[in-house]
Design an enzyme around this catalytic site. Structure first.
Site, short mmCIF file in Angstrom:
data_model
loop_
_atom_site.label_atom_id
_atom_site.label_comp_id
_atom_site.label_asym_id
_atom_site.label_seq_id
_atom_site.Cartn_x
_atom_site.Cartn_y
_atom_site.Cartn_z
N GLU A 181 0.80 -1.23 0.00
CA GLU A 181 0.00 0.00 0.00
C GLU A 181 0.83 1.28 0.00
OE1 GLU A 181 -2.95 -0.11 3.09
OE2 GLU A 181 -3.94 -1.86 2.26
N GLU A 382 -5.14 -8.60 0.98
CA GLU A 382 -5.79 -8.25 2.24
C GLU A 382 -7.26 -7.98 1.98
OE1 GLU A 382 -4.26 -4.94 4.56
OE2 GLU A 382 -2.19 -5.61 4.23
C1 FCB Z 1 -4.38 -1.93 5.54
C2 FCB Z 1 -3.00 -2.24 6.07
C3 FCB Z 1 -3.00 -3.25 7.19
C4 FCB Z 1 -4.15 -3.02 8.13
C5 FCB Z 1 -5.44 -2.97 7.36
C6 FCB Z 1 -6.66 -2.83 8.23
O1 FCB Z 1 -4.39 -0.64 5.02
O2 FCB Z 1 -2.18 -2.73 5.04
O3 FCB Z 1 -1.75 -3.18 7.84
O4 FCB Z 1 -3.94 -1.89 8.86
O5 FCB Z 1 -5.41 -1.91 6.46
#
Ligand code: FCB
Length: 477
Positions: A181, A382
């Protein structure tokens, strides 16, 4: 009369799943070093920007830090056993840069590398595929002191570090992602200042975003030049951006935010250029004088996969005089040049982060990356949700989180049916952890962590996920 050998409900379990995922679909869960490891000053580790930031008054909720976190550094073998019990096929974790290369330059810290070697060996011993993220936001403090990501040389330091880790672990790790990210690193770290290092200047955020991508490109090349094979990718947090209404002003707001949130990274990395409209939007903020001729070619070095982190959708509207943004990550300066765009809440259900739940947005996002940008294999690196949890009689029932996972996995399946080469899915997160500026107040885990005792309690969503993995699919609704 029921057959005593067939307990009630067994035929339900034997029912064929309605939605089957492709064979070899990589089912996993993800974490990040600073969020779980603790042991902040052990084994030769030095400070990262998150240590400094979290120890600065007023930066995190209740002054929480990652000093101890989930104490994973000391509990790693038991945590891997837990992953095995849940049937995970893969585990995505990040390497702490200041643990393996204290100060961010110079020789490796063998003790730090040994921790990750043990982790990787433990994973293999349980049949779990390790997936390494090289940078999940913990820049060595010394590199920040030397200018941080707005400074070009940080990209070179990152490539050296990538080579060092790959040299040590490349014989036993196949999957590598460079950055997690970069939008957050650049625009929350240097734009709004809600994340470490907590600087607030649009121009710095734009430079940081560029140098993060340059670091990604150089690291990709370094990994390819290394002595071990590697499948290399990057993880982007992508959002569908929808105009609130039909007006041209709303459409323009959506174009602007899509530019900053998504195309700022997608276009240079996958097309080798910045979008013209984005550069024009950013003209009052940056002249892009930090971009050198050769950069875009490096940034667009060929990849093997793309990781998508998906949580929610942005709905935006044209500016209205005097309207103020309400949420920390929507603070004005994380959208440099477009500060006055309004973020609209639609009144749909939200998570404990106040993020709107929007599973169709995952289909939209995956299709867009595939249809507009690349044929590369995609992975959801994620996806998950925070909800308030409670331990009752030793159990944690989390129906809201379970429903979130269920809806998003159905969306992932829909994307596959629509032709997206989606090869895996990582739940965020394996366990509750240090949620950055929110400290320990937001729980994203499938496994509950009691921070006083460090006891782990798999929530009902974890049990459910284990069953999804076992079936390689979702039961009929
Ligand atoms: C993302 C991050 C991770 C966590 C999630 C909820 O942006 O990569 O580390 O904080 O959100």
């Amino acid at each position: 009369m029921s057959n005593p050998a067939t307990p009630p409900g067994v035929d339900l379990l034997d029912q064929r799943p309605e939605l089957i995922f492709p064979p070899d679909f990589l089912w996993g869960a993800a974490t990040a070093a600073y969020q779980i490891e603790g042991a902040a000053t052990e084994g030769g580790r030095t400070a990262s920007i998150w240590d400094t930031f979290s120890h600065t008054e007023g930066r995190t909720v209740a002054g929480h830090t990652g000093d101890v976190a989930c104490d994973h550094y000391h509990r790693m073998p038991a945590d891997v056993r837990l992953m095995a019990e849940l049937g995970l096929r893969s585990y995505r974790f990040s390497i702490s840069w200041p643990r393996v290369q204290p100060g961010g330059s110079g020789p490796a810290n063998q003790e730090g590398l040994d921790f990750y070697r043990r982790l990787v060996d433990e994973l293999h011993a349980h049949g779990i595929e390790p997936w390494v993220t090289l940078y999940h936001w913990d820049l060595p403090q010394e590199l920040e002191d030397a200018g941080g990501w707005p400074a070009r040389d940080t990209a070179n330091r990152f490539a050296d570090y990538a080579a060092l880790v790959h040299d040590a672990l490349g014989d036993r790790v196949r999957y590598w992602t460079t950055l997690n990210e970069p939008w957050c690193s650049a625009f929350l770290g240097y734009g709004s200042g809600a994340h470490a290092p907590g600087r607030s200047a649009g121009v710095e955020a734009v430079r940081a975003g560029h140098h993060l991508m340059l670091g990604h490109g150089l690291a990709t090349q370094a990994l390819r030049a290394g002595r071990h094979a590697a499948e290399v990718g990057v993880t982007l947090n992508l959002y569908p951006v929808t105009p609130a209404g039909d007006s041209p002003g709303d459409a323009d707001a959506a174009r602007r935010i899509d530019g900053l949130a998504n195309r700022f990274f997608l276009d240079p990395i996958l097309r080798g250029r910045y979008p013209d409209d984005l550069v024009a939007d950013l003209r009052p903020v940056s002249d892009f004088g930090h971009v050198r001729d050769e950069d875009l070619e490096i940034i667009s070095s060929p990849l093997d996969l793309v990781g998508v982190n998906y949580y929610s959708r942005h709905v935006v509207a044209a500016p209205v005089e005097g309207a103020a943004p309400e949420k920390y990550w929507r603070a004005p300066s994380c959208w440099p040049g477009s500060e006055s765009v309004r973020f609209v809440t639609r009144g749909v259900p939200v998570t404990d982060m106040d993020w709107e739940i929007d599973a169709p947005g995952l289909v939209e996002t995956l299709r867009r990356v595939h249809e507009e940008y690349t044929d590369l294999p995609l992975y959801v690196t994620e996806n998950g949700s925070a909800f308030v949890d409670a331990v009752v009689d030793g159990r944690v029932d989390d129906p809201d989180r379970l429903a979130y996972f269920d809806a998003h996995l159905r969306a992932a399946h829909e994307a596959i049916s629509a032709g997206v080469p989606l090869r895996g899915y990582f739940a965020w997160s394996l366990m509750d952890n240090f949620e950055w500026a929110w400290g320990y107040t937001k729980r994203f885990g499938m496994v509950y962590v009691d921070y006083d005792s460090q006891l782990r309690v798999p929530k009902s969503s974890a049990r459910w996920y284990a069953e999804v993995i076992r079936r390689n699919g979702l039961a009929a609704q």
